[in-house]
Motif scaffolding. Structure first.
Motif, short mmCIF file in Angstrom:
data_model
loop_
_atom_site.label_atom_id
_atom_site.label_comp_id
_atom_site.label_asym_id
_atom_site.label_seq_id
_atom_site.Cartn_x
_atom_site.Cartn_y
_atom_site.Cartn_z
N ASP A 114 12.70 24.16 60.75
CA ASP A 114 12.06 24.93 61.81
C ASP A 114 12.72 26.29 62.00
O ASP A 114 12.03 27.30 62.22
CB ASP A 114 12.07 24.15 63.13
N ALA A 115 14.04 26.34 61.90
CA ALA A 115 14.75 27.62 62.07
C ALA A 115 14.35 28.60 60.97
O ALA A 115 14.17 29.80 61.23
CB ALA A 115 16.25 27.39 62.06
N ALA A 128 9.41 36.26 50.88
CA ALA A 128 10.26 35.07 50.89
C ALA A 128 11.39 35.26 51.87
O ALA A 128 11.86 36.38 52.08
CB ALA A 128 10.81 34.79 49.49
N LEU A 129 11.83 34.15 52.45
CA LEU A 129 13.03 34.13 53.27
C LEU A 129 13.97 33.09 52.64
O LEU A 129 13.60 31.93 52.50
CB LEU A 129 12.71 33.73 54.71
N ILE A 130 15.15 33.57 52.25
CA ILE A 130 16.09 32.72 51.52
C ILE A 130 17.36 32.55 52.36
O ILE A 130 18.01 33.54 52.69
CB ILE A 130 16.46 33.35 50.16
N PRO A 131 17.73 31.30 52.66
CA PRO A 131 18.98 31.11 53.40
C PRO A 131 20.18 31.39 52.51
O PRO A 131 20.14 31.12 51.30
CB PRO A 131 18.92 29.63 53.80
N THR A 132 21.22 31.95 53.09
CA THR A 132 22.46 32.16 52.34
C THR A 132 23.61 31.53 53.12
O THR A 132 23.62 31.52 54.34
CB THR A 132 22.76 33.65 52.11
N LEU A 133 24.56 31.01 52.37
CA LEU A 133 25.77 30.44 52.94
C LEU A 133 26.94 31.12 52.25
O LEU A 133 27.07 31.05 51.03
CB LEU A 133 25.81 28.93 52.70
N ASN A 134 27.75 31.84 53.04
CA ASN A 134 28.88 32.58 52.48
C ASN A 134 28.46 33.51 51.34
O ASN A 134 29.12 33.62 50.32
CB ASN A 134 29.97 31.61 52.00
N GLY A 135 27.29 34.14 51.51
CA GLY A 135 26.82 35.11 50.54
C GLY A 135 26.08 34.54 49.34
O GLY A 135 25.57 35.29 48.51
N ARG A 136 25.97 33.22 49.25
CA ARG A 136 25.26 32.60 48.12
C ARG A 136 23.92 32.05 48.57
O ARG A 136 23.82 31.41 49.63
CB ARG A 136 26.10 31.47 47.52
N TRP A 173 18.76 35.32 54.64
CA TRP A 173 19.03 34.94 56.02
C TRP A 173 20.34 34.18 56.09
O TRP A 173 20.40 33.00 55.74
CB TRP A 173 17.87 34.09 56.53
N PRO A 174 21.43 34.83 56.49
CA PRO A 174 22.73 34.16 56.56
C PRO A 174 22.69 33.00 57.55
O PRO A 174 22.12 33.11 58.64
CB PRO A 174 23.69 35.25 57.04
N ILE A 175 23.28 31.89 57.15
CA ILE A 175 23.23 30.68 57.95
C ILE A 175 24.55 29.94 57.79
O ILE A 175 25.25 30.13 56.80
CB ILE A 175 22.01 29.83 57.48
N THR A 176 24.90 29.13 58.77
CA THR A 176 26.17 28.41 58.71
C THR A 176 25.99 26.94 58.34
O THR A 176 26.98 26.23 58.17
CB THR A 176 26.91 28.49 60.05
N ASP A 177 24.77 26.47 58.23
CA ASP A 177 24.51 25.06 57.93
C ASP A 177 24.81 24.79 56.45
O ASP A 177 24.13 25.31 55.57
CB ASP A 177 23.05 24.73 58.23
N PRO A 178 25.82 23.96 56.15
CA PRO A 178 26.18 23.71 54.75
C PRO A 178 25.09 22.99 53.97
O PRO A 178 25.13 22.96 52.73
CB PRO A 178 27.45 22.87 54.84
N ALA A 179 24.11 22.41 54.66
CA ALA A 179 23.04 21.67 53.98
C ALA A 179 22.29 22.53 52.97
O ALA A 179 21.76 22.02 51.98
CB ALA A 179 22.06 21.10 55.00
N VAL A 180 22.25 23.86 53.19
CA VAL A 180 21.48 24.72 52.29
C VAL A 180 22.10 24.80 50.89
O VAL A 180 21.46 25.26 49.96
CB VAL A 180 21.29 26.15 52.86
N ALA A 181 23.34 24.33 50.77
CA ALA A 181 24.02 24.35 49.47
C ALA A 181 24.37 22.96 48.97
O ALA A 181 25.04 22.82 47.95
CB ALA A 181 25.30 25.18 49.58
N GLN A 182 23.90 21.92 49.66
CA GLN A 182 24.29 20.55 49.30
C GLN A 182 23.17 19.81 48.61
O GLN A 182 22.41 19.08 49.23
CB GLN A 182 24.71 19.78 50.57
#
Length: 195
Positions: A114-115, A128-136, A173-182
């Motif tokens: 939803d976010a 497109a909107l792409i989540p990033t975690l620590n720049g990745r 879109w910088p995000i802090t949720d680690p799920a985007v990389a798991q």
């Protein structure tokens, strides 16, 4: 009804995982693919389209009882692009975008979905909107319906990544949720998360 749909990519063989079908591996008593589908169903997106291929009957059985639309991709052996194309071709006319969920990312939850959809809308509905975690870059990714023609031109075992590189209408879109990389690719990945 939502103007954003979900496409769950659940057709691949998952060869790096070994002989057992990866998407059917059980985490917390549920198949990986069911975790992903439940997150989509629990979010605001509609419909939830699950693209199956390898071991499709077993994948469908793992999703039993969920209000999802099953779409079998007979061309799944030709690579990821065929599942992405199949999913986009099944979008209802009202869908202005789809959030692309990978069947091996069981830690993505409804609130993250939803976010990302809200982020896509608030930023003017980019290609497109792409989540990033620590720049990745990570997943899931929101893809505008405007990309459908370009997606139709994809082939082989690739997703939308090559289409999105270098475009000014693709937003990170910088995000802090680690799920985007798991994601879970190997038995080692799976073992880490079972602990």
């Amino acid at each position: 009804m939502s103007d954003v749909a979900a496409i769950v990519l659940a057709a691949g063989r998952g060869t790096r995982f070994g002989d057992e079908p990866k998407l059917l591996a059980r985490l917390g008593g549920k198949a990986l693919v069911r975790h992903v589908a439940e997150a989509a169903v629990g979010s605001s997106v509609d419909p939830v389209i699950v693209v199956t291929g390898h071991r499709s009957e077993e994948v469908e059985a793992a999703l039993h009882g969920l209000p999802v639309q099953i779409l079998h991709n007979a061309l799944f052996a030709q690579g990821l692009s065929t599942s992405l194309k199949a999913g986009f071709s099944a979008l209802p006319p009202r869908a202005r975008a789809a959030i692309i969920l990978l069947g091996d990312m069981p830690f993505v939850k409804a609130d993250l979905i939803d976010a990302l959809v809200v982020g896509w809308r608030e930023r003017g509905e980019p290609a497109a909107l792409i989540p990033t975690l620590n720049g990745r870059r990570g997943n899931p990714v929101v893809l505008s319906r405007d990309l459908q023609a370009a997606i139709e031109g994809l082939s082989g075992d690739i997703g939308a990544g090559p289409l999105l590189r270098g475009r000014s209408d693709v937003l990170e879109w910088p995000i802090t949720d680690p799920a985007v990389a798991q994601d879970i690719d190997t038995r080692e990945d799976f073992a880490k998360h079972r602990m």
